[in-house]
Design a protein around this motif. Structure first.
Motif, PDB file in Angstrom:
ATOM      1  N   UNK A   1       0.822  -1.315  -0.093  1.00 37.06           N
ATOM      2  CA  UNK A   1      -0.133  -0.272  -0.088  1.00 37.06           C
ATOM      3  C   UNK A   1       0.782   1.194  -0.126  1.00 37.06           C
ATOM      4  N   UNK A   2       2.150   1.046   0.794  1.00 35.08           N
ATOM      5  CA  UNK A   2       2.858   2.468   0.573  1.00 35.08           C
ATOM      6  C   UNK A   2       4.052   2.172  -0.063  1.00 35.08           C
ATOM      7  N   UNK A   3       3.863   1.571  -1.414  1.00 38.37           N
ATOM      8  CA  UNK A   3       4.903   1.514  -2.243  1.00 38.37           C
ATOM      9  C   UNK A   3       5.382   2.722  -2.922  1.00 38.37           C
ATOM     10  N   UNK A   4       4.670   3.631  -3.084  1.00 40.95           N
ATOM     11  CA  UNK A   4       5.040   4.827  -3.726  1.00 40.95           C
ATOM     12  C   UNK A   4       5.888   5.764  -2.947  1.00 40.95           C
ATOM     13  N   UNK A   5       5.798   5.644  -1.547  1.00 37.80           N
ATOM     14  CA  UNK A   5       6.382   6.743  -0.641  1.00 37.80           C
ATOM     15  C   UNK A   5       7.323   6.202   0.042  1.00 37.80           C
ATOM     16  N   UNK A   6       8.200   7.151   0.900  1.00 37.58           N
ATOM     17  CA  UNK A   6       9.223   6.719   1.955  1.00 37.58           C
ATOM     18  C   UNK A   6       8.508   5.675   2.763  1.00 37.58           C
ATOM     19  N   UNK A   7       9.428   4.728   3.123  1.00 43.47           N
ATOM     20  CA  UNK A   7       9.100   3.379   3.818  1.00 43.47           C
ATOM     21  C   UNK A   7       9.484   3.684   5.281  1.00 43.47           C
ATOM     22  N   UNK A   8      10.559   4.247   5.494  1.00 40.24           N
ATOM     23  CA  UNK A   8      11.351   4.465   6.842  1.00 40.24           C
ATOM     24  C   UNK A   8      10.627   5.802   7.505  1.00 40.24           C
ATOM     25  N   UNK A   9       9.250   5.868   7.960  1.00 43.56           N
ATOM     26  CA  UNK A   9       8.807   7.163   8.266  1.00 43.56           C
ATOM     27  C   UNK A   9       7.339   6.803   8.895  1.00 43.56           C
ATOM     28  N   UNK A  10       6.989   7.519   9.808  1.00 45.03           N
ATOM     29  CA  UNK A  10       5.775   7.362  10.495  1.00 45.03           C
ATOM     30  C   UNK A  10       4.489   7.603   9.176  1.00 45.03           C
ATOM     31  N   UNK A  11       3.692   6.776   8.846  1.00 43.50           N
ATOM     32  CA  UNK A  11       2.564   7.096   7.942  1.00 43.50           C
ATOM     33  C   UNK A  11       1.415   7.609   8.583  1.00 43.50           C
ATOM     34  N   UNK A  12       0.931   7.865   9.615  1.00 42.55           N
ATOM     35  CA  UNK A  12      -0.104   8.241  10.168  1.00 42.55           C
ATOM     36  C   UNK A  12      -0.367   9.742   9.621  1.00 42.55           C
ATOM     37  N   UNK A  13      -1.626   9.964   9.236  1.00 42.21           N
ATOM     38  CA  UNK A  13      -2.167  11.118   9.063  1.00 42.21           C
ATOM     39  C   UNK A  13      -2.005  12.133   9.951  1.00 42.21           C
ATOM     40  N   UNK A  14      -1.872  13.476   9.681  1.00 35.75           N
ATOM     41  CA  UNK A  14      -1.855  14.479  10.836  1.00 35.75           C
ATOM     42  C   UNK A  14      -2.999  14.695  11.630  1.00 35.75           C
ATOM     43  N   UNK A  15      -3.095  14.364  12.899  1.00 28.57           N
ATOM     44  CA  UNK A  15      -4.139  14.432  13.849  1.00 28.57           C
ATOM     45  C   UNK A  15      -4.050  15.831  14.350  1.00 28.57           C
ATOM     46  N   UNK A  16      -5.030  16.738  13.717  1.00 29.89           N
ATOM     47  CA  UNK A  16      -5.221  18.161  14.177  1.00 29.89           C
ATOM     48  C   UNK A  16      -6.317  18.467  14.968  1.00 29.89           C
ATOM     49  N   UNK A  17      -6.085  18.063  16.127  1.00 32.30           N
ATOM     50  CA  UNK A  17      -7.245  18.233  17.209  1.00 32.30           C
ATOM     51  C   UNK A  17      -7.695  19.777  17.146  1.00 32.30           C
ATOM     52  N   UNK A  18      -6.835  20.634  17.070  1.00 31.95           N
ATOM     53  CA  UNK A  18      -7.245  22.295  17.308  1.00 31.95           C
ATOM     54  C   UNK A  18      -8.477  22.499  15.894  1.00 31.95           C
ATOM     55  N   UNK A  19      -7.892  22.178  14.601  1.00 32.91           N
ATOM     56  CA  UNK A  19      -8.822  22.452  13.797  1.00 32.91           C
ATOM     57  C   UNK A  19     -10.278  21.888  13.769  1.00 32.91           C
ATOM     58  N   UNK A  20      -9.973  20.473  14.358  1.00 32.42           N
ATOM     59  CA  UNK A  20     -11.367  19.875  14.393  1.00 32.42           C
ATOM     60  C   UNK A  20     -12.185  20.594  15.345  1.00 32.42           C
ATOM     61  N   UNK A  21     -11.709  21.060  16.561  1.00 30.12           N
ATOM     62  CA  UNK A  21     -12.759  21.565  17.493  1.00 30.12           C
ATOM     63  C   UNK A  21     -13.013  23.059  17.009  1.00 30.12           C
ATOM     64  N   UNK A  22     -12.179  23.790  16.248  1.00 33.89           N
ATOM     65  CA  UNK A  22     -12.261  25.185  15.734  1.00 33.89           C
ATOM     66  C   UNK A  22     -13.492  25.088  14.667  1.00 33.89           C
ATOM     67  N   UNK A  23     -13.546  24.010  13.832  1.00 35.43           N
ATOM     68  CA  UNK A  23     -14.691  23.805  12.868  1.00 35.43           C
ATOM     69  C   UNK A  23     -16.051  23.375  14.027  1.00 35.43           C
ATOM     70  N   UNK A  24     -15.935  22.566  14.825  1.00 33.97           N
ATOM     71  CA  UNK A  24     -17.231  22.426  15.719  1.00 33.97           C
ATOM     72  C   UNK A  24     -17.531  23.598  16.187  1.00 33.97           C
TER      73      UNK A  24
END
Ligand code: PLP
Length: 411
Positions: A1-24
């Motif tokens: 699944x990650x064949x196109x991108x760097x392997x040796x890195x954390x692949x989790x998406x940005x968890x931006x709690x601030x923007x989530x609550x700002x939107x709420x």
């Protein structure tokens, strides 16, 4: 699944709690009207009418710049010479540092912090940060393939020098080098500012620790120009003069906050060391890194900073000063009510945020959610609730601590 991108890195998406609550909060405002919502989420300076502050002295100067000044590339990857000189003058002001120095222009304070991490640490090494901290430090370490280890910020109402020392010793023993972030003055998100004596202790300790390997302190001063005693806000830098030749300090400066110009992406890294060759070595890496990533920062933003802080310095300080007074008013209302009802917050001295102290993680989550349910929007941070006084009007500050305490007591 990650064949196109760097392997040796954390692949989790940005968890931006601030923007989530700002939107709420924004959704709630749209549905129920802004008078019925407490939106204490936004980390930028807002006026009493709920509008983003854009200082006239800053933007009238910007608008008077020639179009070609705005169109042009900067004259160097490390920033225009007059900008680099003025960042140093502005950052240290009346402090007389007997250290070698250089300034690298960076896209905001973010660029200064991330470039320092990337160019000081090797992959796999550990960055030291405070246990309550701006979330981006961790993201920046992660993208550099580095880990983080936290020191406890407080011992009662004071800086926890013991925890700072222990953490630095542990990391030094593992990797033979220490890079530690101190976000001071006006720490985000607690609003703590260290005393001169606390800084003296930090530098004396760094000197001692440097027997085991190089020590680099990254002093993030993003909010310094919102200190309540601006004239004394740089006094602590005198402690830097105590450092020996195995210690380096990088001061990360942000025009975003100082000028209320977040979108102009301008700031600087001030490198300080005893020896010129050590300053030059980091300067070379940072310049190459700039060239290989953002290339150079906006020419007009640099010219604007120089003009505002030299030609229009007094008017600028006066205009910004009114907002510093406003922050103080908001803080006095919020904290005096919190003190009256026993709502506990981390030691606040100055700055954009106050953070409520909630050490139990389960209670913290329930408290945060219960406030959301009552249309009080705040940001959950490690062991606390961040209340953005910078964007909350005096009127909205009134009675807020009491409401929060009632909610907390009901859980
Ligand atoms: N440091 C801290 C603690 C911050 O909160 C921020 C911005 O929110 C920054 C640095 C960098 O901001 P900028 O990159 O906009 O200068």
């Amino acid at each position: 699944m990650k064949k196109f991108i760097r392997e040796n890195i954390d692949h989790q998406p940005i968890v931006d709690n601030v923007f989530k609550i700002v939107n709420l909060a924004n959704d709630a405002i749209a549905k129920k009207g802004k008078e019925n919502i407490i939106n204490a989420t936004i980390g930028s300076l807002y006026d009493e009418g709920g509008n983003l502050v854009a200082l006239d002295t800053v933007f009238n100067t910007y608008n008077s710049l020639d179009n070609r000044t705005k169109a042009k590339y900067a004259s160097s990857f490390s920033g225009n010479p007059n900008f680099r000189k003025q960042v140093y003058n502005w950052v240290v002001q009346d402090t007389k540092l007997d250290l070698c120095h250089s300034v690298i222009g960076t896209p905001g304070g973010s660029g200064a912090v991330s470039s320092t991490i990337l160019n000081v640490l090797d992959e796999g090494q550990t960055l030291i940060i405070p246990h309550i901290a701006w979330g981006n430090y961790k993201s920046m370490a992660t993208i550099a393939n580095c880990k983080v280890q936290a020191y406890q910020m407080f011992d009662g109402d004071a800086f926890n020098i013991t925890s700072f020392k222990e953490t630095c010793h542990e990391v030094m023993a593992r990797q033979g080098k220490v890079l530690a972030i101190i976000n001071d003055p006006c720490h985000n998100p607690t609003g703590y500012s260290m005393t001169v004596e606390e800084w003296n202790q930090v530098i004396d300790f760094c000197n001692e620790l440097s027997n085991e390997g190089p020590v680099i302190i990254l002093d993030d001063i993003a909010y310094i120009d919102y200190s309540y005693n601006l004239e004394r806000s740089r006094d602590y830098m005198n402690a830097f003069n105590r450092m020996n030749d195995q210690v380096m300090i990088v001061v990360a400066f942000s025009c975003s906050k100082t000028l209320t110009s977040y979108g102009l992406r301008c700031g600087g890294a001030v490198i300080l060391a005893r020896n010129q060759e050590d300053v030059r070595a980091l300067e070379i890496l940072m310049e190459k890194h700039a060239r290989a990533s953002w290339s150079n920062i906006p020419n007009a933003a640099m010219e604007n900073f120089v003009k505002v802080t030299t030609e229009h310095k007094d008017e600028f300080n006066e205009e910004k000063g009114k907002y510093v007074d406003l922050l103080r008013k908001r803080y006095e209302i919020f904290t005096s009510e919190a003190n009256q009802c026993g709502l506990v917050y981390y030691p606040y001295k100055e700055g954009f945020f106050v953070t409520l102290k909630v050490e139990d993680d389960d209670l913290l989550t329930r408290f945060h959610e219960a406030m959301l349910a009552q249309d009080i929007y705040t940001i959950k941070v490690n062991k606390g609730i961040r209340v953005a006084l910078c964007s909350l009007s005096v009127e909205k500050c009134q009675g807020l601590a009491f409401k929060m305490k009632d909610i907390l007591d009901s859980l």
